[in-house]
Scaffold this motif. Structure first.
Motif, PDB file in Angstrom:
ATOM      1  N   LEU A 213       0.816  -1.207   0.000  1.00 16.44           N
ATOM      2  CA  LEU A 213       0.000   0.000   0.000  1.00 16.44           C
ATOM      3  C   LEU A 213       0.851   1.260   0.000  1.00 16.44           C
ATOM      4  N   VAL A 214       0.418   2.235  -0.803  1.00 19.83           N
ATOM      5  CA  VAL A 214       0.908   3.619  -0.696  1.00 19.83           C
ATOM      6  C   VAL A 214      -0.308   4.485  -0.415  1.00 19.83           C
ATOM      7  N   SER A 215      -0.215   5.310   0.617  1.00 26.15           N
ATOM      8  CA  SER A 215      -1.347   6.143   1.021  1.00 26.15           C
ATOM      9  C   SER A 215      -0.904   7.590   1.178  1.00 26.15           C
ATOM     10  N   PRO A 216      -1.869   8.519   1.242  1.00 24.27           N
ATOM     11  CA  PRO A 216      -1.506   9.890   1.595  1.00 24.27           C
ATOM     12  C   PRO A 216      -0.891   9.931   2.992  1.00 24.27           C
ATOM     13  N   SER A 217      -0.052  10.904   3.235  1.00 26.99           N
ATOM     14  CA  SER A 217       0.534  11.065   4.562  1.00 26.99           C
ATOM     15  C   SER A 217      -0.535  11.467   5.569  1.00 26.99           C
ATOM     16  N   PHE A 218      -0.170  11.440   6.850  1.00 23.80           N
ATOM     17  CA  PHE A 218      -1.094  11.756   7.925  1.00 23.80           C
ATOM     18  C   PHE A 218      -0.957  13.216   8.372  1.00 23.80           C
ATOM     19  N   TYR A 219      -2.076  13.749   8.822  1.00 23.32           N
ATOM     20  CA  TYR A 219      -2.123  15.043   9.500  1.00 23.32           C
ATOM     21  C   TYR A 219      -2.440  14.751  10.971  1.00 23.32           C
ATOM     22  N   GLU A 220      -1.517  15.063  11.870  1.00 19.55           N
ATOM     23  CA  GLU A 220      -1.845  14.990  13.300  1.00 19.55           C
ATOM     24  C   GLU A 220      -2.548  16.305  13.622  1.00 19.55           C
ATOM     25  N   ILE A 221      -3.870  16.275  13.647  1.00 18.88           N
ATOM     26  CA  ILE A 221      -4.668  17.492  13.645  1.00 18.88           C
ATOM     27  C   ILE A 221      -4.985  18.011  15.047  1.00 18.88           C
ATOM     28  N   HIS A 222      -4.581  17.270  16.097  1.00 18.06           N
ATOM     29  CA  HIS A 222      -4.808  17.784  17.458  1.00 18.06           C
ATOM     30  C   HIS A 222      -3.803  17.153  18.412  1.00 18.06           C
ATOM     31  N   ILE A 223      -2.833  17.968  18.842  1.00 16.30           N
ATOM     32  CA  ILE A 223      -1.810  17.512  19.781  1.00 16.30           C
ATOM     33  C   ILE A 223      -1.407  18.707  20.636  1.00 16.30           C
ATOM     34  N   HIS A 224      -0.743  18.430  21.759  1.00 14.45           N
ATOM     35  CA  HIS A 224      -0.239  19.486  22.646  1.00 14.45           C
ATOM     36  C   HIS A 224       1.272  19.313  22.775  1.00 14.45           C
ATOM     37  N   LEU A 225       2.013  19.894  21.840  1.00 15.01           N
ATOM     38  CA  LEU A 225       3.465  19.718  21.834  1.00 15.01           C
ATOM     39  C   LEU A 225       4.134  20.410  23.015  1.00 15.01           C
ATOM     40  N   ASP A 226       3.537  21.483  23.535  1.00 16.69           N
ATOM     41  CA  ASP A 226       4.190  22.187  24.637  1.00 16.69           C
ATOM     42  C   ASP A 226       4.285  21.320  25.886  1.00 16.69           C
ATOM     43  N   ALA A 227       3.364  20.345  26.020  1.00 12.92           N
ATOM     44  CA  ALA A 227       3.359  19.478  27.201  1.00 12.92           C
ATOM     45  C   ALA A 227       3.971  18.108  26.939  1.00 12.92           C
TER      46      ALA A 227
ATOM     47  N   GLY B 254      -8.191  17.480  -3.550  1.00 12.18           N
ATOM     48  CA  GLY B 254      -6.909  18.157  -3.417  1.00 12.18           C
ATOM     49  C   GLY B 254      -5.943  17.458  -2.483  1.00 12.18           C
ATOM     50  N   HIS B 255      -6.368  16.302  -1.951  1.00 15.29           N
ATOM     51  CA  HIS B 255      -5.479  15.540  -1.078  1.00 15.29           C
ATOM     52  C   HIS B 255      -5.725  14.066  -1.327  1.00 15.29           C
ATOM     53  N   GLY B 256      -4.689  13.346  -1.649  1.00 11.46           N
ATOM     54  CA  GLY B 256      -4.859  11.926  -1.927  1.00 11.46           C
ATOM     55  C   GLY B 256      -4.002  11.509  -3.094  1.00 11.46           C
ATOM     56  N   LEU B 257      -4.211  10.278  -3.544  1.00  9.17           N
ATOM     57  CA  LEU B 257      -3.411   9.716  -4.630  1.00  9.17           C
ATOM     58  C   LEU B 257      -4.036  10.074  -5.963  1.00  9.17           C
ATOM     59  N   ALA B 258      -3.773  11.301  -6.441  1.00  9.55           N
ATOM     60  CA  ALA B 258      -4.276  11.763  -7.731  1.00  9.55           C
ATOM     61  C   ALA B 258      -3.244  12.691  -8.344  1.00  9.55           C
ATOM     62  N   VAL B 259      -3.161  12.669  -9.670  1.00  6.92           N
ATOM     63  CA  VAL B 259      -2.209  13.531 -10.374  1.00  6.92           C
ATOM     64  C   VAL B 259      -2.509  14.990 -10.041  1.00  6.92           C
ATOM     65  N   GLY B 260      -1.455  15.723  -9.717  1.00  9.58           N
ATOM     66  CA  GLY B 260      -1.581  17.124  -9.363  1.00  9.58           C
ATOM     67  C   GLY B 260      -1.608  17.392  -7.871  1.00  9.58           C
ATOM     68  N   ASN B 261      -1.844  16.345  -7.075  1.00 11.16           N
ATOM     69  CA  ASN B 261      -1.881  16.515  -5.625  1.00 11.16           C
ATOM     70  C   ASN B 261      -0.467  16.485  -5.037  1.00 11.16           C
ATOM     71  N   PRO B 262      -0.298  17.032  -3.835  1.00  5.26           N
ATOM     72  CA  PRO B 262       1.031  17.034  -3.213  1.00  5.26           C
ATOM     73  C   PRO B 262       1.568  15.620  -3.019  1.00  5.26           C
ATOM     74  N   ALA B 263       2.866  15.464  -3.201  1.00  4.43           N
ATOM     75  CA  ALA B 263       3.514  14.163  -3.045  1.00  4.43           C
ATOM     76  C   ALA B 263       3.937  13.968  -1.590  1.00  4.43           C
ATOM     77  N   ASP B 264       2.947  14.023  -0.696  1.00  5.77           N
ATOM     78  CA  ASP B 264       3.137  13.725   0.732  1.00  5.77           C
ATOM     79  C   ASP B 264       2.548  12.337   0.950  1.00  5.77           C
ATOM     80  N   LEU B 265       3.404  11.325   1.083  1.00  9.21           N
ATOM     81  CA  LEU B 265       2.970   9.936   0.957  1.00  9.21           C
ATOM     82  C   LEU B 265       3.602   9.034   2.008  1.00  9.21           C
ATOM     83  N   ILE B 266       2.927   7.897   2.237  1.00 10.88           N
ATOM     84  CA  ILE B 266       3.456   6.834   3.082  1.00 10.88           C
ATOM     85  C   ILE B 266       3.542   5.558   2.241  1.00 10.88           C
ATOM     86  N   VAL B 267       4.681   4.905   2.262  1.00  7.57           N
ATOM     87  CA  VAL B 267       4.843   3.581   1.663  1.00  7.57           C
ATOM     88  C   VAL B 267       4.833   2.573   2.809  1.00  7.57           C
ATOM     89  N   TRP B 268       3.868   1.642   2.758  1.00 16.04           N
ATOM     90  CA  TRP B 268       3.643   0.706   3.853  1.00 16.04           C
ATOM     91  C   TRP B 268       4.304  -0.644   3.574  1.00 16.04           C
TER      92      TRP B 268
END
Length: 425
Positions: free
Chosen positions: A45-59, A367-381
């Motif tokens: 599998l190759v998938s889009p990369s992940f967004y960690e959309i909620h974290i508390h880095l200061d702690a 605009g996000h995912g495995l499609a031509v023109g989308n950013p090449a931010d990917l995970i190879v599993w």
């Protein structure tokens, strides 16, 4: 093309394909591509990369300092953090965050949204994270939420500290209405945050109704203010765990208004599954918002980890797949159709929040995912399917940011009596 990923599987597409990358984007999806640099997915599998959309880095990485959270409760965690925050220094924040960020990248995270406590008159953590954001931008992008952990109006000058954080460069306006002393202060908290966002053009991400109290209903104020100020697509409500305690008639009403307002919802399964339900004596609530009902209504729902080794959550290693694994179980999302939502909640649905896109059902997730023109931010599993990834929780083989390999993990190989063990059918 600068690089080709050979022999890849893509969810929703039959067979295998090569993925051509150039200029930081996907430029081709077809067999037999050639480029100066090649890596092989080996039929996995190759998938889009992940967004960690909620974290508390200061702690992050402060668990046990100055003392352990013996009850494991949200409120003891906040009390411990209010002690620890007094000892924050620029060097302390930098050391912990720069140690932990590679953990996230190794697990496929290329974008991370962190809430930063602004109830510190010197804004030490905020300033340190603004520095770090600039330094690491080539391999992980950071959004910073100005988060008044102890309230805006129950904490002296809390509202002005949020405003100051925005002036210094915070990307998102935060809030925490249910922590205010009175409901009136809580409503004021929401209105201040959304009005500041309206004035500055910034998005909003509010810790909303993170409680078991069925009377905590600030989400309705968020929906109303989003509509009034025409901020649809720019406002996210994090946690919303009180929704698990609402009567069904009210829950149906609020879910409809959340969709109408174009709000995003961010659930946080690892933390909320252990922080909520603390007042229950069987049956014990699961601690999650109504994820399946929100998705069925066409609301955009994403999932974030929330904490890694801090006063609220002593576990974690910076892996969003752990978040999805917990959600699969506690959210009763083990059915085939429900499982199909889990990877998007870490990727395309989270990306829509990051990019302030209005989402209705599946519309707005482009605009996000495995499609031509989308950013090449990917995970190879190292496994062939999303289900295999969720079941095995393997390390990622490669992680790419803008078409460049930023993380690589050597294959994990187990042998029993000389025989190589494969955890696949």
């Amino acid at each position: 093309m600068d690089l080709v990923i050979k022999d890849a599987r893509i969810t929703g597409r039959e067979g295998r394909v090569d993925i051509g990358l150039g200029g930081g984007k996907i430029v081709a999806l077809e067999p037999n591509l050639k480029a100066p640099q090649e890596i092989s997915a080996e039929g996995n599998l190759v998938s889009p990369s992940f967004y960690e959309i909620h974290i508390h880095l200061d702690a992050i990485l402060t668990e046990g300092d100055p003392r352990p959270n013996r009850s494991g409760s949200l409120w003891e965690g906040i009390a411990i953090w209010s002690e620890r925050v007094k000892r924050l220094t620029r060097e302390d924040v930098r050391e912990r965050v720069l140690k932990a960020l590679p953990w996230f990248v190794a697990h496929g995270v290329t974008h991370i949204r962190t809430h930063v406590d602004t109830c510190d008159p010197s804004l030490t953590a905020l300033k340190a994270l603004l520095e770090i954001k600039r330094e690491v931008a080539e391999w992980i992008e950071i959004q910073i939420v100005a988060f008044p952990q102890l309230g805006m109006f129950s904490w002296e000058g809390g509202d002005e500290l949020v405003r100051r954080a925005v002036e210094l460069g915070a990307d998102v306006v935060g809030g925490i209405p249910h922590y205010e002393i009175t409901r009136e202060y809580g409503v004021q908290n929401v209105k201040f945050a959304l009005e500041l966002a309206h004035q500055t053009g910034l998005p909003v991400d509010i810790h909303c109704d993170e409680t078991d109290d069925e009377q905590s209903r600030f989400l309705e104020t968020m929906a109303a203010e989003t509509l009034r100020l025409k901020l649809s697509g720019r406002v996210a409500a994090s946690h919303t765990t009180a929704m698990h305690s609402y009567n069904n008639a009210y829950a149906d009403k609020i879910i409809g208004n959340v969709r109408r307002a174009g709000l995003h919802v961010i659930c946080n399964p690892p933390d909320n599954s252990v922080l909520q339900g603390r007042f229950d004596h069987y049956p014990i609530r699961r601690g999650l918002t109504r994820v399946k009902e929100l998705l069925a209504a066409g609301v955009n729902v994403a999932a974030g980890h929330d904490s890694v080794m801090d006063p609220w959550y002593p576990m974690g290693k910076g892996d969003p797949l752990h978040t999805a694994f917990v959600l699969l179980h506690y959210g009763l999302m083990s059915g085939r159709d429900d499982r199909a939502h889990l990877f998007p909640m870490l990727s395309s649905r989270a990306a829509a929040i990051w990019n302030n896109r209005l989402v209705r059902g599946s519309e707005g997730l482009e605009g996000h995912g495995l499609a031509v023109g989308n950013p090449a931010d990917l995970i190879v599993w190292p496994v062939p399917t999303e289900d295999d990834a969720l079941r095995i929780l393997p390390m990622r083989r490669y992680v790419l940011k803008r078409g460049r390999v930023v993380a690589e993990t050597r294959p994990e190989i187990a042998r029993v009596e000389g025989q190589e063990v494969r955890f696949l059918r």
